[in-house]
Design an enzyme around this catalytic site. Structure first.
Site, PDB file in Angstrom:
ATOM      1  N   LYS A 113       0.835  -1.212   0.000  1.00 54.32           N
ATOM      2  CA  LYS A 113       0.000   0.000   0.000  1.00 54.32           C
ATOM      3  C   LYS A 113       0.868   1.259   0.000  1.00 54.32           C
ATOM      4  O   LYS A 113       0.497   2.262  -0.612  1.00 54.32           O
ATOM      5  CB  LYS A 113      -0.949  -0.009   1.197  1.00 54.32           C
ATOM      6  N   LYS A 193      -7.050 -10.725  -9.563  1.00 57.21           N
ATOM      7  CA  LYS A 193      -8.082 -10.933  -8.556  1.00 57.21           C
ATOM      8  C   LYS A 193      -9.191  -9.893  -8.758  1.00 57.21           C
ATOM      9  O   LYS A 193      -8.909  -8.737  -9.062  1.00 57.21           O
ATOM     10  CB  LYS A 193      -7.416 -10.739  -7.184  1.00 57.21           C
ATOM     11  N   LYS A 196     -12.521  -3.839  -7.009  1.00 56.39           N
ATOM     12  CA  LYS A 196     -13.235  -2.645  -7.426  1.00 56.39           C
ATOM     13  C   LYS A 196     -12.276  -1.709  -8.165  1.00 56.39           C
ATOM     14  O   LYS A 196     -12.612  -1.151  -9.201  1.00 56.39           O
ATOM     15  CB  LYS A 196     -13.816  -1.957  -6.197  1.00 56.39           C
TER      16      LYS A 196
END
Ligand code: TRP
Length: 326
Positions: A113, A193, A196
């Site tokens: 991240k 995967k 969104k």
């Protein structure tokens, strides 16, 4: 009647997709039959990434509506929002003071991240796992159903429990993770995967026509180049999705027809769409009904938080005494 306590959380990204549904939510619904289940919307965790404040609360409500419509009803489990129970952040602070910096810096999710959000590497992104340990240990949960990307966080949670117990005396059980048995669903691109942010998802609440359009154009067995070539269901993401929505006794026949080129991808997709809508249709109807009654959804979250606060108060009392705060 002392049932084992299960806990898990989901981030309120607003749109839950069928990857979330078959990988987590559906499993959660079945766990409610055997365990004392606490499920929550991780609205504090999701703040570690840049977000739009004016749309945030609506996202929390949509997530709650979706979960209830999928079957996580108040008679089956305790559903709540993380930020409604202040014990989560209280305990997270104490865990922050017990967690070596190096442990947090080693977390793959933090590294990923931090890479993806270079302009916003905040301290919350780093201490994310301490809050997650607090989410779980605040209720002394014993089992935590998660995806494999969360196992490292669960290992840290177990170490945190051990550290606390060694330093302050036996308090927390070391929770076990439980991995979902459903295979990971890829996105409609057949590459990554379902997510969104990659825009390769099929939303649980999307209209049947939109879902059909996404299925119709979705990538199938990459080796199936020409229409008449036989396909290999083992290589096909669509067949993986079939396994979650189509009655198991029908699967061998579909696999055989695919291998023998008796059916084409479009026919296979039509069957999948039909079976998918059989399951998603009623969920969508319940979600639409709840959308007209936002007070009812808020009431579910409020009642859930009240029950959690009672459990949390007992544990925090014990923690404050043991750590010397009282
Ligand atoms: N980190 C989890 C995820 O992104 C969400 C989460 C937060 C969670 N706290 C938790 C999951 C506690 C299980 C238990 O999927």
């Amino acid at each position: 009647m002392n049932k084992k306590r299960i806990l898990s959380g989901i981030q309120p990204t607003g749109i839950a997709h069928i990857g979330n549904y078959v990988g987590a939510i559906k499993n959660w619904v079945s766990l409610t039959e055997r365990y004392d289940c606490l499920f929550f919307i991780a609205d504090l965790h999701a703040m570690t990434i840049e977000y739009e404040p004016s749309a945030y609360f609506e996202g929390i409500l949509t997530t709650a509506r979706t979960l209830i419509a999928c079957g996580l009803t108040p008679d089956r489990c305790t559903l709540f929002a993380q930020s409604h129970v202040p014990g989560h952040t209280d305990l997270a602070w104490i865990f922050n003071c017990l967690t070596p910096l190096g442990d947090l810096e080693r977390m793959t999710q933090f590294k990923d991240k931090a890479d993806q959000h270079r302009e916003n590497i905040n301290a919350g992104l780093l201490t994310y796992p301490a809050l997650m340990a607090a989410d779980i240990l605040l209720y002394k949960a014993e089992v935590v159903p998660v995806g494999d990307d969360q196992v490292q966080h669960l290992e840290l949670t177990r170490r945190t429990a051990r550290r606390f117990n060694n330093r302050f005396g036996d308090t927390f059980p070391e929770p076990m993770w439980e991995l979902s048995i459903t295979p990971r669903i890829l996105g409609t691109d057949g590459q990554a995967k379902m997510s969104k942010s990659l825009n390769n998802y099929i939303g649980i609440l999307e209209p049947a026509e939109t879902i059909w359009e996404k299925l119709r154009t979705a990538a199938t067995d990459p080796q199936r180049i020409r229409k008449k070539d036989p396909g290999d269901p083992d290589l096909c993401n669509l067949f993986t999705i079939h396994k979650s929505f189509t009655p198991p006794e029908l699967l061998p026949q579909i696999a055989r027809q695919c291998r023998g080129a008796e059916i084409g991808c479009i026919e296979c997709k039509k069957m999948l769409h039909e079976n998918m809508m059989k399951e998603l249709g009623p969920i969508q109807e319940r979600a639409a009904a709840l959308e007209k009654k936002p007070d009812e959804v808020l009431e579910v979250l409020k009642t859930g938080a009240q029950r959690c606060e009672k459990i949390a108060a007992g544990v925090m009392d014990e923690v404050r005494k043991k750590t010397g705060l009282r």
